[in-house]
Design a protein around this motif. Structure first.
Motif, PDB file in Angstrom:
ATOM      1  N   GLY A   1      -7.655  -8.701   3.668  1.00 46.58           N
ATOM      2  CA  GLY A   1      -8.225  -8.974   2.353  1.00 46.58           C
ATOM      3  C   GLY A   1      -7.294  -9.750   1.447  1.00 46.58           C
ATOM      4  N   THR A   2      -7.830 -10.043   0.248  1.00 40.66           N
ATOM      5  CA  THR A   2      -7.096 -10.785  -0.767  1.00 40.66           C
ATOM      6  C   THR A   2      -7.156  -9.989  -2.059  1.00 40.66           C
ATOM      7  OG1 THR A   2      -9.111 -12.013  -1.286  1.00 40.66           O
ATOM      8  CG2 THR A   2      -7.595 -13.015   0.287  1.00 40.66           C
ATOM      9  N   GLY A   3      -6.563 -10.546  -3.114  1.00 40.00           N
ATOM     10  CA  GLY A   3      -6.576  -9.826  -4.380  1.00 40.00           C
ATOM     11  C   GLY A   3      -5.728  -8.565  -4.294  1.00 40.00           C
ATOM     12  N   ILE A   4      -6.115  -7.579  -5.055  1.00 39.21           N
ATOM     13  CA  ILE A   4      -5.396  -6.308  -5.058  1.00 39.21           C
ATOM     14  C   ILE A   4      -6.398  -5.190  -4.833  1.00 39.21           C
ATOM     15  CG2 ILE A   4      -5.578  -5.864  -7.550  1.00 39.21           C
ATOM     16  CD1 ILE A   4      -2.623  -4.917  -7.423  1.00 39.21           C
ATOM     17  N   ASN A   5      -5.968  -4.138  -4.148  1.00 40.37           N
ATOM     18  CA  ASN A   5      -6.874  -3.033  -3.901  1.00 40.37           C
ATOM     19  C   ASN A   5      -6.892  -2.134  -5.131  1.00 40.37           C
ATOM     20  OD1 ASN A   5      -7.512  -0.137  -2.755  1.00 40.37           O
ATOM     21  ND2 ASN A   5      -8.290  -1.610  -1.283  1.00 40.37           N
ATOM     22  N   VAL A   6      -7.986  -2.201  -5.879  1.00 39.71           N
ATOM     23  CA  VAL A   6      -8.073  -1.475  -7.150  1.00 39.71           C
ATOM     24  C   VAL A   6      -7.952   0.024  -6.935  1.00 39.71           C
ATOM     25  CG1 VAL A   6      -9.574  -0.953  -9.115  1.00 39.71           C
ATOM     26  CG2 VAL A   6      -9.399  -3.294  -8.262  1.00 39.71           C
ATOM     27  N   LYS A   7      -8.490   0.521  -5.851  1.00 42.67           N
ATOM     28  CA  LYS A   7      -8.447   1.969  -5.626  1.00 42.67           C
ATOM     29  C   LYS A   7      -7.031   2.447  -5.324  1.00 42.67           C
ATOM     30  CE  LYS A   7     -12.716   2.194  -6.522  1.00 42.67           C
ATOM     31  NZ  LYS A   7     -13.099   2.594  -7.899  1.00 42.67           N
TER      32      LYS A   7
ATOM     33  N   ALA B   1       0.227  -1.695   4.761  1.00 41.02           N
ATOM     34  CA  ALA B   1       0.898  -2.754   3.998  1.00 41.02           C
ATOM     35  C   ALA B   1      -0.127  -3.583   3.229  1.00 41.02           C
ATOM     36  CB  ALA B   1       1.707  -3.639   4.943  1.00 41.02           C
ATOM     37  N   TRP B   2      -1.318  -3.797   3.804  1.00 39.47           N
ATOM     38  CA  TRP B   2      -2.380  -4.527   3.104  1.00 39.47           C
ATOM     39  C   TRP B   2      -2.879  -3.733   1.905  1.00 39.47           C
ATOM     40  CZ3 TRP B   2      -3.603  -9.394   3.259  1.00 39.47           C
ATOM     41  CH2 TRP B   2      -3.344 -10.156   4.406  1.00 39.47           C
TER      42      TRP B   2
ATOM     43  N   HIS C   1       3.777   3.775   2.475  1.00 39.69           N
ATOM     44  CA  HIS C   1       2.920   2.768   1.844  1.00 39.69           C
ATOM     45  C   HIS C   1       2.894   1.465   2.638  1.00 39.69           C
ATOM     46  CE1 HIS C   1       3.663   4.727  -2.382  1.00 39.69           C
ATOM     47  NE2 HIS C   1       2.971   5.490  -1.562  1.00 39.69           N
ATOM     48  N   ASN C   2       3.494   1.447   3.804  1.00 42.18           N
ATOM     49  CA  ASN C   2       3.685   0.178   4.510  1.00 42.18           C
ATOM     50  C   ASN C   2       3.341   0.239   5.985  1.00 42.18           C
ATOM     51  OD1 ASN C   2       5.034  -1.859   2.554  1.00 42.18           O
ATOM     52  ND2 ASN C   2       6.107   0.066   2.153  1.00 42.18           N
ATOM     53  N   HIS C   3       2.331   1.023   6.343  1.00 45.17           N
ATOM     54  CA  HIS C   3       1.911   1.109   7.741  1.00 45.17           C
ATOM     55  C   HIS C   3       1.268  -0.204   8.172  1.00 45.17           C
ATOM     56  CE1 HIS C   3       2.851   5.356   8.154  1.00 45.17           C
ATOM     57  NE2 HIS C   3       2.316   5.536   6.959  1.00 45.17           N
ATOM     58  N   GLN C   4       1.566  -0.621   9.395  1.00 43.47           N
ATOM     59  CA  GLN C   4       1.104  -1.923   9.872  1.00 43.47           C
ATOM     60  C   GLN C   4      -0.295  -1.902  10.466  1.00 43.47           C
ATOM     61  OE1 GLN C   4       2.785  -4.823   9.246  1.00 43.47           O
ATOM     62  NE2 GLN C   4       3.958  -3.349   7.998  1.00 43.47           N
ATOM     63  N   ASP C   5      -0.799  -0.732  10.808  1.00 45.95           N
ATOM     64  CA  ASP C   5      -2.150  -0.639  11.353  1.00 45.95           C
ATOM     65  C   ASP C   5      -2.665   0.775  11.127  1.00 45.95           C
ATOM     66  OD1 ASP C   5      -1.134   1.037  13.522  1.00 45.95           O
ATOM     67  OD2 ASP C   5      -0.487  -0.817  14.501  1.00 45.95           O
ATOM     68  N   LEU C   6      -3.921   1.006  11.494  1.00 44.61           N
ATOM     69  CA  LEU C   6      -4.535   2.299  11.219  1.00 44.61           C
ATOM     70  C   LEU C   6      -3.975   3.412  12.093  1.00 44.61           C
ATOM     71  CD1 LEU C   6      -8.278   1.370  10.619  1.00 44.61           C
ATOM     72  CD2 LEU C   6      -6.518   1.915   8.951  1.00 44.61           C
ATOM     73  N   ASP C   7      -3.577   3.097  13.319  1.00 42.78           N
ATOM     74  CA  ASP C   7      -3.032   4.141  14.186  1.00 42.78           C
ATOM     75  C   ASP C   7      -1.716   4.693  13.647  1.00 42.78           C
ATOM     76  OD1 ASP C   7      -5.096   4.246  16.091  1.00 42.78           O
ATOM     77  OD2 ASP C   7      -4.279   2.532  17.182  1.00 42.78           O
ATOM     78  N   THR C   8      -0.838   3.804  13.169  1.00 39.20           N
ATOM     79  CA  THR C   8       0.420   4.305  12.599  1.00 39.20           C
ATOM     80  C   THR C   8       0.175   5.015  11.263  1.00 39.20           C
ATOM     81  OG1 THR C   8       0.891   2.161  11.547  1.00 39.20           O
ATOM     82  CG2 THR C   8       1.798   2.545  13.752  1.00 39.20           C
ATOM     83  N   LEU C   9      -0.819   4.537  10.500  1.00 39.93           N
ATOM     84  CA  LEU C   9      -1.163   5.220   9.257  1.00 39.93           C
ATOM     85  C   LEU C   9      -1.649   6.639   9.550  1.00 39.93           C
ATOM     86  CD1 LEU C   9      -2.894   3.968   6.123  1.00 39.93           C
ATOM     87  CD2 LEU C   9      -4.031   5.790   7.370  1.00 39.93           C
TER      88      LEU C   9
END
Length: 417
Positions: free
Chosen positions: A323-329, A344-345, A357-365
């Motif tokens: 995505g782009t912008g900022i995640n408002v939530k 990270a996104w 706050h910096n996981h590279q993918d959903l599995d690591t998150l």
């Protein structure tokens, strides 16, 4: 007059001097703002609506009048109109027959602009003696051509639109909403004096495509409101998702990742999903819809008080993968001082050094989520990171906003009677 120039546009370009009354008002620092939006500001059941509300509310807190100009659509009802009338100094609904929708095919330049909008904006500038026009999104920026030259023209981008469909396709996501080429985005943005970006990297991109140094960064402005509570257990996970195809896909992928990580039966927590993404589940194939029916998944739909929702959960997850912008939530969760787990996104624009706050993918998150479930003592430290980072973020946003209004105050020092 340039060949083919509409007379109203030529007149607007010639209106360079500030009327005496406007000059005195600008010197006082209290301005009249015309806030144009193709989308309603109320209720705040989408991230863009939450941002529109927060920006407009902050403008008024700073002492400015906000006159809201809304494009006519089917996106609001009588209750929303009443809320908007109560929120702003005035509400004007601008006639419009265009549906702002695309199936992923190329959208011609200015195709989402309906002729006549600019003329109506010009009349509103005169009626309310406007000092600054704040235009949401790039795709109707043609209206700014009709704004008098002595009025500051600002585009609030919300997102980077150049190459957006290509980005979505690359990530296997449906092509919805708006997209244009970078060259077209530059042309849209050159109609403004100031371009508001959500992130520094996007401000650099906007300056590159316009060939101007006109972009500033104002990510989001919402008063810090940290919850007065302890975080000692991890039984309830919170996730907020409005109704769009990208959110639906991301939430589904997150739940699938939790399912893969669960050894048997039920994970050691419940996942509470707030937002109208719930309304889209019925359209999914049954195999995918079943994931939302798991006993550990709680679908809440639209929640009128997001603060109460945050009070009811122990951790907020931002599983954004593109995505782009900022995640408002993400930003909103930090404004409430919530422990946050993000990719990270998901934390772009409000980055921290915190590994959670910096996981590279959903599995690591999800691995991080299960680690926190085993050791919930880390939640208090995550809450403190949110509180401290958001305070600095809020101060930076306010400074940038003050700079924008300073530009409007100093737009033209010569006045006319």
């Amino acid at each position: 007059m340039e060949s083919g120039t509409v007379p109203e546009i030529a007149i607007a370009r010639a209106e360079r001097k500030v009327p005496v009354g406007a000059a005195a008002r600008r010197a006082s620092g209290k301005l009249n703002v015309l806030y144009f939006s193709p989308f309603p500001s109320h209720p705040d059941n989408h991230g863009n609506q939450a941002t529109i509300q927060a920006f407009g509310r902050r403008f008024r807190e700073m002492g400015h009048q906000v006159h809201f100009a809304l494009l006519q659509s089917r996106l609001y009802d009588e209750n929303a109109v009443a809320l908007m009338q109560n929120a702003w100094d005035s509400l004007t609904i601008i006639p419009n027959d265009l549906r702002l929708w695309s199936n992923g095919t190329d959208i011609p330049f200015d195709a989402w602009y309906e002729e006549g909008i600019g003329e109506r904006i010009r009349l509103l500038c005169a009626k309310y003696d406007i000092d600054l026009v704040f235009c949401s999104y790039v795709f109707q920026s043609k209206l700014l051509d009709y704004v008098p030259e002595h009025v500051l023209k600002v585009i609030d981008t919300h997102d980077k639109m150049g190459g957006r469909y290509e980005m979505l396709r690359k990530n296997g996501q449906p092509t919805e909403f708006f997209s244009c080429t970078p060259d077209e985005e530059g042309a849209y943005l050159r109609r403004a004096d100031i371009v508001v970006a959500r992130r520094a990297e996007e401000a650099e991109y906007f300056d590159a495509v316009t060939g101007r140094a006109s972009a500033i960064v104002i990510p989001h402005v919402e008063e810090p409101r940290p919850l007065d509570r302890e975080f000692t257990d991890l039984a309830n996970i919170g996730l907020v998702a409005s109704a769009n195809q990208i959110n639906l896909a991301i939430v589904l992928q997150f739940l699938q990742a939790v399912e893969r990580r669960t050894e048997a039966g039920h994970p050691p927590f419940y996942v509470h999903i707030a937002g109208q993404v719930r309304d889209m589940i019925r359209a999914l194939p049954s195999a995918k819809a079943e994931m939302f029916m798991k006993p550990w998944v709680k679908l809440l739909g639209f929640v009128p008080d997001i603060g109460e929702f945050y009070s009811s959960v122990d951790l907020v997850v931002s599983p954004v993968t593109m995505g782009t912008g900022i995640n408002v939530k993400t930003v909103q969760a930090m404004a409430y001082g919530m422990p946050l787990l993000a990719t990270a996104w998901g934390s772009k624009g409000i980055e921290t050094e915190e590994p959670m706050h910096n996981h590279q993918d959903l599995d690591t998150l999800v691995d991080g989520l299960f680690c926190l479930a085993k050791d919930p003592n880390r939640l208090s430290a995550l809450a403190e990171v949110s509180r401290q980072r958001y305070r600095a973020f809020y101060e930076d946003s306010n400074r940038a906003m003050e700079g924008m209004f300073s530009a409007a105050r100093g737009r033209e020092e010569t006045s006319i009677a």
